[in-house]
Design a protein around this motif. Sequence first.
Motif, PDB file in Angstrom:
ATOM      1  N   ALA A   5      86.654  76.317  22.428  1.00  0.00           N
ATOM      2  CA  ALA A   5      86.602  77.759  22.691  1.00  0.00           C
ATOM      3  C   ALA A   5      85.236  78.350  22.366  1.00  0.00           C
ATOM      4  O   ALA A   5      84.840  79.358  22.940  1.00  0.00           O
ATOM      5  CB  ALA A   5      87.677  78.472  21.885  1.00  0.00           C
ATOM      6  N   ALA A  41      92.394  82.072  28.175  1.00  0.00           N
ATOM      7  CA  ALA A  41      91.424  83.147  28.058  1.00  0.00           C
ATOM      8  C   ALA A  41      91.385  83.842  29.405  1.00  0.00           C
ATOM      9  O   ALA A  41      91.281  83.192  30.444  1.00  0.00           O
ATOM     10  CB  ALA A  41      90.046  82.601  27.715  1.00  0.00           C
ATOM     11  N   LEU A  91      93.341  87.052  25.145  1.00  0.00           N
ATOM     12  CA  LEU A  91      94.018  85.760  25.053  1.00  0.00           C
ATOM     13  C   LEU A  91      95.471  85.973  25.423  1.00  0.00           C
ATOM     14  O   LEU A  91      96.082  86.966  25.032  1.00  0.00           O
ATOM     15  CB  LEU A  91      93.944  85.204  23.627  1.00  0.00           C
ATOM     16  CG  LEU A  91      92.568  84.964  23.037  1.00  0.00           C
ATOM     17  CD1 LEU A  91      92.703  84.516  21.596  1.00  0.00           C
ATOM     18  CD2 LEU A  91      91.817  83.931  23.844  1.00  0.00           C
ATOM     19  N   GLN A 105      93.459  89.683  21.108  1.00  0.00           N
ATOM     20  CA  GLN A 105      92.010  89.677  21.280  1.00  0.00           C
ATOM     21  C   GLN A 105      91.426  88.874  20.131  1.00  0.00           C
ATOM     22  O   GLN A 105      91.892  88.962  18.999  1.00  0.00           O
ATOM     23  CB  GLN A 105      91.469  91.106  21.260  1.00  0.00           C
ATOM     24  CG  GLN A 105      89.991  91.192  21.535  1.00  0.00           C
ATOM     25  CD  GLN A 105      89.502  92.637  21.579  1.00  0.00           C
ATOM     26  OE1 GLN A 105      90.211  93.546  21.204  1.00  0.00           O
ATOM     27  NE2 GLN A 105      88.292  92.824  22.030  1.00  0.00           N
ATOM     28  N   SER A 106      90.416  88.055  20.429  1.00  0.00           N
ATOM     29  CA  SER A 106      89.792  87.265  19.377  1.00  0.00           C
ATOM     30  C   SER A 106      88.330  87.668  19.254  1.00  0.00           C
ATOM     31  O   SER A 106      87.825  88.489  20.007  1.00  0.00           O
ATOM     32  CB  SER A 106      89.908  85.773  19.693  1.00  0.00           C
ATOM     33  OG  SER A 106      88.998  85.410  20.695  1.00  0.00           O
ATOM     34  N   ARG A 125      86.755  86.014  22.577  1.00  0.00           N
ATOM     35  CA  ARG A 125      87.344  86.284  23.884  1.00  0.00           C
ATOM     36  C   ARG A 125      87.913  87.698  23.912  1.00  0.00           C
ATOM     37  O   ARG A 125      88.462  88.180  22.924  1.00  0.00           O
ATOM     38  CB  ARG A 125      88.479  85.294  24.189  1.00  0.00           C
ATOM     39  CG  ARG A 125      88.046  83.867  24.287  1.00  0.00           C
ATOM     40  CD  ARG A 125      87.382  83.592  25.635  1.00  0.00           C
ATOM     41  NE  ARG A 125      87.037  82.192  25.768  1.00  0.00           N
ATOM     42  CZ  ARG A 125      85.807  81.719  25.637  1.00  0.00           C
ATOM     43  NH1 ARG A 125      84.818  82.522  25.353  1.00  0.00           N
ATOM     44  NH2 ARG A 125      85.565  80.432  25.797  1.00  0.00           N
ATOM     45  N   SER A 165      87.816  82.925  32.600  1.00  0.00           N
ATOM     46  CA  SER A 165      89.243  82.586  32.533  1.00  0.00           C
ATOM     47  C   SER A 165      89.421  81.070  32.551  1.00  0.00           C
ATOM     48  O   SER A 165      88.888  80.390  33.422  1.00  0.00           O
ATOM     49  CB  SER A 165      89.986  83.200  33.718  1.00  0.00           C
ATOM     50  OG  SER A 165      89.938  84.595  33.639  1.00  0.00           O
ATOM     51  N   LEU A 167      92.525  77.445  27.083  1.00  0.00           N
ATOM     52  CA  LEU A 167      91.846  77.194  25.808  1.00  0.00           C
ATOM     53  C   LEU A 167      92.544  76.131  24.972  1.00  0.00           C
ATOM     54  O   LEU A 167      91.907  75.414  24.219  1.00  0.00           O
ATOM     55  CB  LEU A 167      91.765  78.484  24.982  1.00  0.00           C
ATOM     56  CG  LEU A 167      90.851  79.571  25.491  1.00  0.00           C
ATOM     57  CD1 LEU A 167      90.940  80.783  24.587  1.00  0.00           C
ATOM     58  CD2 LEU A 167      89.423  79.087  25.593  1.00  0.00           C
ATOM     59  N   GLN A 227      97.565  78.438  25.686  1.00  0.00           N
ATOM     60  CA  GLN A 227      96.767  79.623  25.410  1.00  0.00           C
ATOM     61  C   GLN A 227      95.664  79.715  26.455  1.00  0.00           C
ATOM     62  O   GLN A 227      94.911  78.765  26.656  1.00  0.00           O
ATOM     63  CB  GLN A 227      96.150  79.567  24.009  1.00  0.00           C
ATOM     64  CG  GLN A 227      95.380  80.809  23.647  1.00  0.00           C
ATOM     65  CD  GLN A 227      94.828  80.740  22.246  1.00  0.00           C
ATOM     66  OE1 GLN A 227      94.049  79.856  21.932  1.00  0.00           O
ATOM     67  NE2 GLN A 227      95.238  81.676  21.408  1.00  0.00           N
TER      68      GLN A 227
END
Length: 189
Positions: free
Chosen positions: A105, A64, A37, A30-31, A34, A69, A72, A62
């Motif tokens: 992103a 999202a 991921l 998780q970022s 987002r 969706s 990335l 990568q």
Amino acid sequence: NSPDSLNPDFLLRVRERKPMYATFQTGAAQSKVRDLLWDFTVLFGKRNFLGTRRVELSSSYQFALGSDSRLLNHIYRARYTQPWFLGIRMPLDLTGEVRPEVKSATQDYDVSSWSVAASTTRKFGQYAAIRFGFEYQSVTITGVPEDQVEIKAEEEGLSNRRNLIFDFRRDSRDNVFIPSRGAVLDGSL
């Protein structure tokens, strides 16, 4: 406990690892921007290439996942390792990397880049090592919206970055997982 020290009482067999190898890695995270991921990496390599050298080719993706969706990032990398640089046990790594264009992103523009790097590591005794090298990176930003003119003037186009790398590490721990004495010192510039 053999009485003859030149003829010990055991048999030692050595088997070399296969020179060709492939790995696959995946993971989720998780970022800040987002919810979910998901990463995939595929790597192909060959040990003992042209004697003692190593070659690796990898591809990373990568994604999202969620309401927005999309892809990335995707990275294609080639790496060559020469273990005896200048006749000294000082591995030289040469790396080339390409990141094709994707939507940023966090911003509403597209980013692509490529880079080349060279680095080497020299160990000093049992505990210390120095790594030094350089990297050249070229980043292209396109598609900045017209309503962000100030960003467009500053960021759109080509940006070249040149990095010199210097790292020092001293690790005198008696055990990496459960140390009872020693210390780790890391420094980078």
